[in-house]
Each structure stands twice: as structure tokens, then as C-alpha cells.
Write a protein that holds these residues in place. Structure first.
Motif, short mmCIF file in Angstrom:
data_model
loop_
_atom_site.label_atom_id
_atom_site.label_comp_id
_atom_site.label_asym_id
_atom_site.label_seq_id
_atom_site.Cartn_x
_atom_site.Cartn_y
_atom_site.Cartn_z
N THR A 1 93.26 16.52 70.74
CA THR A 1 94.65 16.67 69.75
C THR A 1 95.50 15.58 70.09
O THR A 1 95.88 15.48 71.46
N GLU B 1 99.08 13.97 69.04
CA GLU B 1 100.46 14.04 68.35
C GLU B 1 101.06 12.90 68.12
O GLU B 1 101.48 12.02 69.00
N LEU C 1 96.29 18.44 61.62
CA LEU C 1 96.24 19.73 62.28
C LEU C 1 97.68 20.58 62.26
O LEU C 1 97.54 21.79 62.27
N SER C 2 98.62 20.03 61.64
CA SER C 2 99.71 20.95 61.63
C SER C 2 100.66 20.03 60.48
O SER C 2 100.48 19.03 60.15
N ASP C 3 101.65 20.95 60.03
CA ASP C 3 102.69 20.60 59.21
C ASP C 3 103.68 19.70 60.16
O ASP C 3 103.75 19.86 61.43
N GLU C 4 104.48 18.82 59.71
CA GLU C 4 105.63 18.25 60.33
C GLU C 4 106.59 19.26 60.71
O GLU C 4 106.95 20.05 60.04
N MET C 5 106.94 18.97 62.11
CA MET C 5 107.89 20.16 62.53
C MET C 5 109.22 19.17 63.20
O MET C 5 108.87 18.15 63.94
N ARG D 1 103.86 15.95 64.71
CA ARG D 1 102.69 16.20 63.87
C ARG D 1 101.50 15.94 64.64
O ARG D 1 101.40 15.29 65.32
N LEU D 2 100.62 17.07 64.51
CA LEU D 2 99.37 17.12 65.38
C LEU D 2 98.10 16.61 64.40
O LEU D 2 98.11 16.86 63.11
#
Length: 151
Positions: A138, A140, A117-121, A129-130
């Protein structure tokens, strides 16, 4: 005084699918019980509740941690709402697990069909990351020691 997290309970329509997902993260099926009214149903404020209660245990975790699944009978109706995940809804937001290698964990989940669901942050000295878990929850992943120590 609170010592540590103990468990999280998630209501699911398909327990087998949820068990398969959490197995990818290292959880093993533990205790399974059928709730058909009785004390557990009254405790939860639903005296006529019928459900399977499945405990998933994270092997090797210290301290001990569980995910408890409730598969209601009959399955309650669903309302997907305006968002594909629960991140913008009031109430439960997400479940986070610490990992030691977020790239390897991501590759493992993706290889098994899990939606990212997300890029790595990098945030507060962590890599995040999600992912989409069962029933649209969700999940994480968190790796401590990210490069952004200033946020």
C-alpha cells in the motif's frame, strides 16, 4: 540520533513492474547488483540468497531517499492472506510520499492504471489517499495543508 529516512526495501516478484510503478512517482533506477551468496547475503541472514538488488532514487529529494528492490531467484511462494492489501497485517504497513497536489498526482496514477484504494481524506491538516503498489504493498500520498486541522 536519527536524521531522516534513508530507504525502504521491498521484495518483489517482478522488478520491471515495480520499477515502472515507482517511476510514476519520480524514482529513477540507480545501482543494480546481483547478490549470489557472499557478504550481503550473510548480512541479511540468508547465506545462500540469490537476488537482484535494484536501487531506485527519488530525483531531487532533499534529503536523499531510495527504494531498494529485491527480486529473489527463485521467486518465493506467495500467500495473499485474507486481505487484498497489507494494511491489516503485522509488519510492514504502508509507504507514504508527500506531494504538493494530491488531485494531480491521483489523476496521473489512475491514468497509468494504478488502483485507488481509498477516497481522499482530510486528517491532521493533511489530505491523504491510498493506492495499490507492486506486490500488493500500500502506497499513500500525503498533501500537507488539508482542511481538517482539528483531528
Amino acid at each position: 540520533m536519527i536524521l531522516n529516512p534513508d530507504h525502504i526495501t521491498i521484495a518483489v516478484a517482478d522488478a520491471d513492474r515495480a520499477i515502472e510503478f515507482f517511476a510514476l512517482l519520480g524514482f529513477k533506477k540507480g545501482h543494480v547488483a546481483t547478490i549470489d551468496g557472499g557478504l550481503p547475503a550473510r548480512y541479511m541472514g540468508m547465506p545462500s540468497m540469490k537476488a537482484q538488488h535494484i536501487t531506485l532514487v527519488l530525483e531531487g529529494a532533499d534529503p536523499h531517499f531510495e527504494i531498494q528492490l529485491l527480486e529473489f531467484d527463485p521467486t518465493p511462494g506467495t500467500d495473499p492472506g485474507a486481505h487484498p492489501t497489507n494494511l491489516r497485517k503485522l509488519g510492514f504497513n504502508h509507504l507514504a510520499f508527500r506531494v504538493d497536489d494530491i488531485e494531480a498526482a491521483t489523476a496521473h496514477l489512475v491514468a497509468n492504471g494504478v488502483t485507488v484504494l481509498s477516497d481522499e481524506m482530510d486528517y491532521i491538516s493533511r489530505k491523504l489517499r491510498l493506492f495499490e503498489g507492486p506486490e500488493g504493498i500500500t502506497v499513500e500520498l500525503v498533501q500537507w495543508g488539508g482542511s481538517d486541522a482539528s483531528s
